[in-house]
Write a protein that holds these residues in place. Structure first.
Motif, PDB file in Angstrom:
ATOM      1  N   GLY A 111       0.778  -1.228   0.000  1.00  0.00           N
ATOM      2  CA  GLY A 111       0.000   0.000   0.000  1.00  0.00           C
ATOM      3  C   GLY A 111       0.809   1.277   0.000  1.00  0.00           C
ATOM      4  N   LYS A 112       2.126   1.140  -0.113  1.00  0.00           N
ATOM      5  CA  LYS A 112       2.991   2.329  -0.093  1.00  0.00           C
ATOM      6  C   LYS A 112       3.820   2.408  -1.371  1.00  0.00           C
ATOM      7  CE  LYS A 112       3.424   2.669   4.913  1.00  0.00           C
ATOM      8  NZ  LYS A 112       4.364   2.832   6.060  1.00  0.00           N
ATOM      9  N   GLU A 113       4.388   3.571  -1.601  1.00  0.00           N
ATOM     10  CA  GLU A 113       5.242   3.759  -2.754  1.00  0.00           C
ATOM     11  C   GLU A 113       6.634   3.201  -2.481  1.00  0.00           C
ATOM     12  OE1 GLU A 113       3.209   7.843  -4.569  1.00  0.00           O
ATOM     13  OE2 GLU A 113       5.283   7.839  -3.876  1.00  0.00           O
ATOM     14  N   ARG A 114       7.331   2.901  -3.562  1.00  0.00           N
ATOM     15  CA  ARG A 114       8.715   2.442  -3.429  1.00  0.00           C
ATOM     16  C   ARG A 114       9.565   3.588  -2.880  1.00  0.00           C
ATOM     17  NH1 ARG A 114      11.247  -0.947  -8.346  1.00  0.00           N
ATOM     18  NH2 ARG A 114       9.212  -1.919  -7.981  1.00  0.00           N
ATOM     19  N   GLU A 115      10.447   3.259  -1.942  1.00  0.00           N
ATOM     20  CA  GLU A 115      11.268   4.284  -1.319  1.00  0.00           C
ATOM     21  C   GLU A 115      12.725   3.857  -1.285  1.00  0.00           C
ATOM     22  OE1 GLU A 115       9.841   4.782   2.673  1.00  0.00           O
ATOM     23  OE2 GLU A 115      10.597   2.835   3.341  1.00  0.00           O
ATOM     24  N   LEU A 116      13.584   4.854  -1.231  1.00  0.00           N
ATOM     25  CA  LEU A 116      15.015   4.615  -1.161  1.00  0.00           C
ATOM     26  C   LEU A 116      15.398   4.036   0.190  1.00  0.00           C
ATOM     27  CD1 LEU A 116      17.992   5.080  -2.169  1.00  0.00           C
ATOM     28  CD2 LEU A 116      17.825   7.293  -0.998  1.00  0.00           C
ATOM     29  N   VAL A 117      16.268   3.030   0.149  1.00  0.00           N
ATOM     30  CA  VAL A 117      16.880   2.518   1.371  1.00  0.00           C
ATOM     31  C   VAL A 117      18.318   3.029   1.458  1.00  0.00           C
ATOM     32  CG1 VAL A 117      17.636   0.455   2.602  1.00  0.00           C
ATOM     33  CG2 VAL A 117      15.421   0.464   1.417  1.00  0.00           C
ATOM     34  N   ALA A 118      19.109   2.713   0.438  1.00  0.00           N
ATOM     35  CA  ALA A 118      20.513   3.129   0.432  1.00  0.00           C
ATOM     36  C   ALA A 118      21.087   2.969  -0.967  1.00  0.00           C
ATOM     37  CB  ALA A 118      21.327   2.301   1.424  1.00  0.00           C
ATOM     38  N   THR A 119      22.106   3.761  -1.260  1.00  0.00           N
ATOM     39  CA  THR A 119      22.849   3.619  -2.507  1.00  0.00           C
ATOM     40  C   THR A 119      24.332   3.681  -2.205  1.00  0.00           C
ATOM     41  OG1 THR A 119      22.873   5.989  -2.986  1.00  0.00           O
ATOM     42  CG2 THR A 119      21.022   4.727  -3.872  1.00  0.00           C
ATOM     43  N   ILE A 120      25.117   3.155  -3.121  1.00  0.00           N
ATOM     44  CA  ILE A 120      26.565   3.190  -2.963  1.00  0.00           C
ATOM     45  C   ILE A 120      27.197   3.346  -4.334  1.00  0.00           C
ATOM     46  CG2 ILE A 120      26.755   0.659  -3.017  1.00  0.00           C
ATOM     47  CD1 ILE A 120      29.081   1.025  -0.936  1.00  0.00           C
ATOM     48  N   THR A 121      28.172   4.243  -4.419  1.00  0.00           N
ATOM     49  CA  THR A 121      28.845   4.491  -5.678  1.00  0.00           C
ATOM     50  C   THR A 121      30.001   3.514  -5.864  1.00  0.00           C
ATOM     51  OG1 THR A 121      30.361   6.085  -4.688  1.00  0.00           O
ATOM     52  CG2 THR A 121      28.272   6.936  -5.519  1.00  0.00           C
ATOM     53  N   ARG A 122      30.604   3.607  -7.027  1.00  0.00           N
ATOM     54  CA  ARG A 122      31.692   2.683  -7.342  1.00  0.00           C
ATOM     55  C   ARG A 122      32.886   2.897  -6.413  1.00  0.00           C
ATOM     56  NH1 ARG A 122      35.738   2.108 -11.549  1.00  0.00           N
ATOM     57  NH2 ARG A 122      35.884  -0.092 -12.146  1.00  0.00           N
ATOM     58  N   ASP A 123      33.064   4.141  -5.938  1.00  0.00           N
ATOM     59  CA  ASP A 123      34.177   4.399  -5.031  1.00  0.00           C
ATOM     60  C   ASP A 123      33.779   4.275  -3.566  1.00  0.00           C
ATOM     61  OD1 ASP A 123      34.181   8.062  -5.391  1.00  0.00           O
ATOM     62  OD2 ASP A 123      32.628   6.625  -4.853  1.00  0.00           O
ATOM     63  N   GLY A 124      32.607   3.726  -3.324  1.00  0.00           N
ATOM     64  CA  GLY A 124      32.225   3.387  -1.956  1.00  0.00           C
ATOM     65  C   GLY A 124      31.459   4.431  -1.172  1.00  0.00           C
ATOM     66  N   ARG A 125      31.062   5.509  -1.827  1.00  0.00           N
ATOM     67  CA  ARG A 125      30.294   6.508  -1.111  1.00  0.00           C
ATOM     68  C   ARG A 125      28.857   6.032  -0.947  1.00  0.00           C
ATOM     69  NH1 ARG A 125      30.638  11.452  -4.622  1.00  0.00           N
ATOM     70  NH2 ARG A 125      31.177   9.921  -6.208  1.00  0.00           N
ATOM     71  N   ALA A 126      28.398   5.982   0.293  1.00  0.00           N
ATOM     72  CA  ALA A 126      27.064   5.466   0.592  1.00  0.00           C
ATOM     73  C   ALA A 126      26.138   6.576   1.047  1.00  0.00           C
ATOM     74  CB  ALA A 126      27.145   4.395   1.670  1.00  0.00           C
ATOM     75  N   THR A 127      24.890   6.464   0.662  1.00  0.00           N
ATOM     76  CA  THR A 127      23.855   7.353   1.159  1.00  0.00           C
ATOM     77  C   THR A 127      22.710   6.492   1.677  1.00  0.00           C
ATOM     78  OG1 THR A 127      22.788   7.519  -1.006  1.00  0.00           O
ATOM     79  CG2 THR A 127      24.434   9.196  -0.465  1.00  0.00           C
ATOM     80  N   TYR A 128      22.032   6.986   2.682  1.00  0.00           N
ATOM     81  CA  TYR A 128      20.957   6.240   3.326  1.00  0.00           C
ATOM     82  C   TYR A 128      19.730   7.114   3.533  1.00  0.00           C
ATOM     83  CZ  TYR A 128      24.647   2.951   4.686  1.00  0.00           C
ATOM     84  OH  TYR A 128      25.690   2.054   4.685  1.00  0.00           O
ATOM     85  N   ASP A 129      18.596   6.462   3.598  1.00  0.00           N
ATOM     86  CA  ASP A 129      17.433   7.132   4.155  1.00  0.00           C
ATOM     87  C   ASP A 129      17.775   7.416   5.613  1.00  0.00           C
ATOM     88  OD1 ASP A 129      14.290   7.576   3.942  1.00  0.00           O
ATOM     89  OD2 ASP A 129      14.761   6.640   5.872  1.00  0.00           O
ATOM     90  N   ASP A 130      17.525   8.644   6.032  1.00  0.00           N
ATOM     91  CA  ASP A 130      17.941   9.052   7.378  1.00  0.00           C
ATOM     92  C   ASP A 130      17.387   8.146   8.468  1.00  0.00           C
ATOM     93  OD1 ASP A 130      17.943  12.645   6.721  1.00  0.00           O
ATOM     94  OD2 ASP A 130      19.486  11.107   6.439  1.00  0.00           O
ATOM     95  N   SER A 131      16.197   7.639   8.259  1.00  0.00           N
ATOM     96  CA  SER A 131      15.549   6.846   9.305  1.00  0.00           C
ATOM     97  C   SER A 131      16.187   5.469   9.467  1.00  0.00           C
ATOM     98  CB  SER A 131      14.060   6.682   9.002  1.00  0.00           C
ATOM     99  OG  SER A 131      13.870   5.895   7.839  1.00  0.00           O
ATOM    100  N   LEU A 132      17.026   5.076   8.506  1.00  0.00           N
ATOM    101  CA  LEU A 132      17.614   3.739   8.548  1.00  0.00           C
ATOM    102  C   LEU A 132      19.081   3.738   8.940  1.00  0.00           C
ATOM    103  CD1 LEU A 132      16.010   2.330   5.279  1.00  0.00           C
ATOM    104  CD2 LEU A 132      15.208   2.063   7.630  1.00  0.00           C
TER     105      LEU A 132
END
Length: 120
Positions: free
Chosen positions: A41-62
């Protein structure tokens, strides 16, 4: 480009799971790999991503519970999920942006999803 996600399942609240996503096919390199999720019942949301050089981003809540990593040689992305909660229940999708050739166009692809169910 094909993505094969695995590692989902049923776990009790407080438990851990590790998802894997193997990317295969004809491409130059995997630029960015990521995980998204979609709960009922919800939309798809970002959890985390990582670039080729290892830079990671996260949903703040996770942040602090989930960790994304990758093995660029394979290439495979991983999502370590700790202290899981019932609200983490969702289908988790792997995503990749690849460069089809050196300096060439990019393509974005999705995996088939893996179910994560957390029982309270």
């Amino acid at each position: 480009v094909q993505l094969q996600a695995s590692g989902g399942g049923l776990v009790q609240a407080g438990g851990s799971l590790r998802l894997s996503c193997l990317v295969s096919g004809n491409f130059y390199n995997a630029v960015t790999m990521g995980w998204y999720r979609q709960a009922p019942g919800k939309e798809r949301e970002l959890v985390a991503t990582i670039t080729r050089d290892g830079r990671a981003t996260y949903d703040d809540s996770l942040k602090g519970r989930f960790t994304i990593s990758r093995d660029s040689k394979k290439p495979t992305a991983y999502l370590q999920m700790n202290n899981l909660r019932a609200e983490d229940t969702a289908i988790y999708y792997c995503n990749v942006e690849v460069s089809l050739r050196f300096g060439g166009p990019r393509q974005n692809s999705w995996g088939q999803g893996t179910q994560v169910t957390v029982s309270s």
